[in-house]
Design a protein around this motif. Structure first.
Motif, PDB file in Angstrom:
ATOM      1  N   ARG A 214      -0.162  28.615  37.513  1.00 11.66           N
ATOM      2  CA  ARG A 214      -0.801  29.237  36.363  1.00 11.66           C
ATOM      3  C   ARG A 214      -1.633  28.229  35.585  1.00 11.66           C
ATOM      4  N   ARG A 215      -1.064  27.045  35.372  1.00 11.61           N
ATOM      5  CA  ARG A 215      -1.812  26.020  34.635  1.00 11.61           C
ATOM      6  C   ARG A 215      -3.062  25.608  35.385  1.00 11.61           C
ATOM      7  N   PHE A 216      -2.955  25.506  36.703  1.00  8.06           N
ATOM      8  CA  PHE A 216      -4.123  25.119  37.501  1.00  8.06           C
ATOM      9  C   PHE A 216      -5.215  26.185  37.402  1.00  8.06           C
ATOM     10  N   ILE A 217      -4.814  27.474  37.521  1.00  6.36           N
ATOM     11  CA  ILE A 217      -5.808  28.551  37.446  1.00  6.36           C
ATOM     12  C   ILE A 217      -6.483  28.563  36.081  1.00  6.36           C
ATOM     13  N   ALA A 218      -5.661  28.438  35.010  1.00  6.57           N
ATOM     14  CA  ALA A 218      -6.225  28.473  33.667  1.00  6.57           C
ATOM     15  C   ALA A 218      -7.143  27.278  33.427  1.00  6.57           C
ATOM     16  N   ASP A 219      -6.697  26.091  33.828  1.00  3.93           N
ATOM     17  CA  ASP A 219      -7.508  24.894  33.611  1.00  3.93           C
ATOM     18  C   ASP A 219      -8.797  24.948  34.419  1.00  3.93           C
ATOM     19  N   ALA A 220      -8.683  25.375  35.689  1.00  5.22           N
ATOM     20  CA  ALA A 220      -9.867  25.436  36.540  1.00  5.22           C
ATOM     21  C   ALA A 220     -10.877  26.449  36.002  1.00  5.22           C
ATOM     22  N   ALA A 221     -10.365  27.624  35.590  1.00  5.41           N
ATOM     23  CA  ALA A 221     -11.268  28.643  35.058  1.00  5.41           C
ATOM     24  C   ALA A 221     -11.925  28.167  33.767  1.00  5.41           C
TER      25      ALA A 221
END
Length: 436
Positions: A214-221
């Protein structure tokens, strides 16, 4: 091969009971049979003693002993006489002997009186065996009747012993997919504690992995949104520049790709926001479901009109639900946006909101092509677009809807509309109505 632990325990314990009962029954039958034979031998000896003391005289059938026992008193005299069988008996020594009478085997007790006369007390061997067999059967009968009772008791004991495991499995099945809380160890047999502890460890590792995702998706987006916005602005600036037709076409394709990427980032951020809030922390305000739907329809009405799609309410009742207004709005927007994407020009999208008992119902029905039968079960999976992808969708809209519905404690179902001269998709969402 039996895979069920309950089945294995039941079969194993039943086999033990059956084998033990069989062995015990055979032993008890043999023991009771021999005891019955010895008892009848004792009766013959007692009758012989009574005859020798003068209590009984003369050859006769001793029916008074037992009506079915077939016991006879045979006077043999002082010398061999009578039938060949009686003469043969006279030649035998005193005591318990096996002989024959009227061609049938008998058990006899031979005695000699003080005056030299001899007599025999005889009983048919077949009758003796029948009496002994009947007594042995009566002895084994309680054991045979006890075995089914023991099997029933075993079934109850096995089911009761495994009930905590069944409850644990039911609790896991009833959990939402994103509920990673540890299983309680209380009220569990000590044998299950290592198993439950291992499950809790696995849940903890899966939760950590999901949090990282989740953190990766949020940070990447979030990181990609800024440069993508800058590229969009540069592409818009190119509209003011004189470009040849081929360049204009390439610019249009570029802008379409950037719009799709921007939509993907927005959906990823929305998905990350919803996943970041635990279900037990979801806001619980009371709101009007129909008001949220009216706002979404007002925002999307212009797009529907531009495509000649009839978007509106088929039924609109005032229904109160519990949850965050923004979550209901996002859910309804994604559902109607999905319907707009697949409904052809001149089509129709009907929205219905009503209360059915203690349940608030939201229904959205379109006149699109529907979903393939083998794909309808997967439309709520992330990034699933099926065989007929349309527009700039990225396959996250319905996945976000499913997450929101789960967090708000509702249910969602999708089904194809199959009617004469009409197709489409019907999505029905149900929530507990507030105050019921």
């Amino acid at each position: 091969m039996i895979r069920s632990l309950r089945g294995r325990l039941f079969v194993s314990l039943t086999a033990v009971v059956l084998l033990t009962g069989l062995a015990g029954g055979v032993f008890a039958h043999r023991w009771a049979f021999d005891e019955a034979i010895e008892t009848q031998d004792s009766v013959l000896i007692q009758i012989a003693g009574l005859v020798q003391s003068g209590g009984l005289t003369g050859a006769q059938d001793l029916h008074g002993v037992d009506e079915d026992a077939e016991v006879w008193l045979i006077e043999l005299g002082k010398t061999p006489q009578g039938t060949p069988e009686e003469r043969q008996l006279w030649r035998l020594q005193d005591g318990m002997r096996d002989a024959a009478r009227k061609g049938k085997p008998v058990r006899v007790v031979l005695r000699t009186r003080s005056d030299g006369s001899r007599f025999a007390v005889a009983q048919s061997t077949g009758v003796r065996d029948e009496i002994a067999g009947d007594m042995a059967f009566r002895t084994v009968l309680p054991i045979a009747a006890l075995i089914p009772c023991l099997m029933l008791v075993i079934a109850f004991v096995v089911a009761g012993s495994l009930r905590p495991m069944v409850h644990l499995a039911d609790e896991l099945d009833a959990r939402p997919a994103d509920d990673m809380t540890a299983l309680p160890l209380r009220d569990l047999p000590s044998e299950l504690n290592p198993f439950v502890s291992s499950i809790n460890g696995l849940l903890r590792r899966v939760h950590e992995m999901m949090e990282q995702q989740r953190r990766f998706i949020a940070d990447a987006a979030h990181e990609l949104r800024t440069p993508l916005t800058a590229l969009s602005l540069q592409a818009e600036n190119l509209d003011r520049v004189e470009l040849p037709p081929a360049a204009r076409e390439r610019l249009a394709v570029l802008r379409q790709g950037m719009r799709r990427s921007k939509h993907l980032l927005e959906q990823l951020l929305a998905l990350a926001r919803h996943d970041a809030t635990p279900p037990d922390r979801a806001p619980g305000e009371v709101m009007e479901l129909d008001r949220a739907a009216r706002g979404v329809i007002a925002d999307l009405l212009q797009e529907a009109i531009s495509r000649d799609i009839d978007l509106g309410f088929d039924r609109a009742e005032s229904v109160l639900v519990c949850g965050a207004f923004v979550m209901f709005t996002a859910m309804i927007r994604n559902l109607i946006d999905n319907a707009l994407r697949f409904t052809p020009e001149g089509g129709k999208i009907d929205v219905a909101i009503y209360q059915d008992g203690a349940t608030a119902v939201l229904q959205i029905e379109d006149t699109g092509p529907g979903v393939a039968a083998d794909e309808i079960g997967r439309i709520f999976e992330p990034f699933f677009r099926g065989q007929r992808p349309e527009g700039d969708g990225v396959g996250l809209g319905l996945s976000i809807v499913k997450r929101i519905v789960d967090r708000l404690g509702g249910t969602i179902e999708a089904a194809n509309v199959i009617e004469p001269r009409r197709t489409g998709l019907r999505v029905v969402v149900k929530f507990p109505a507030a105050g019921t």
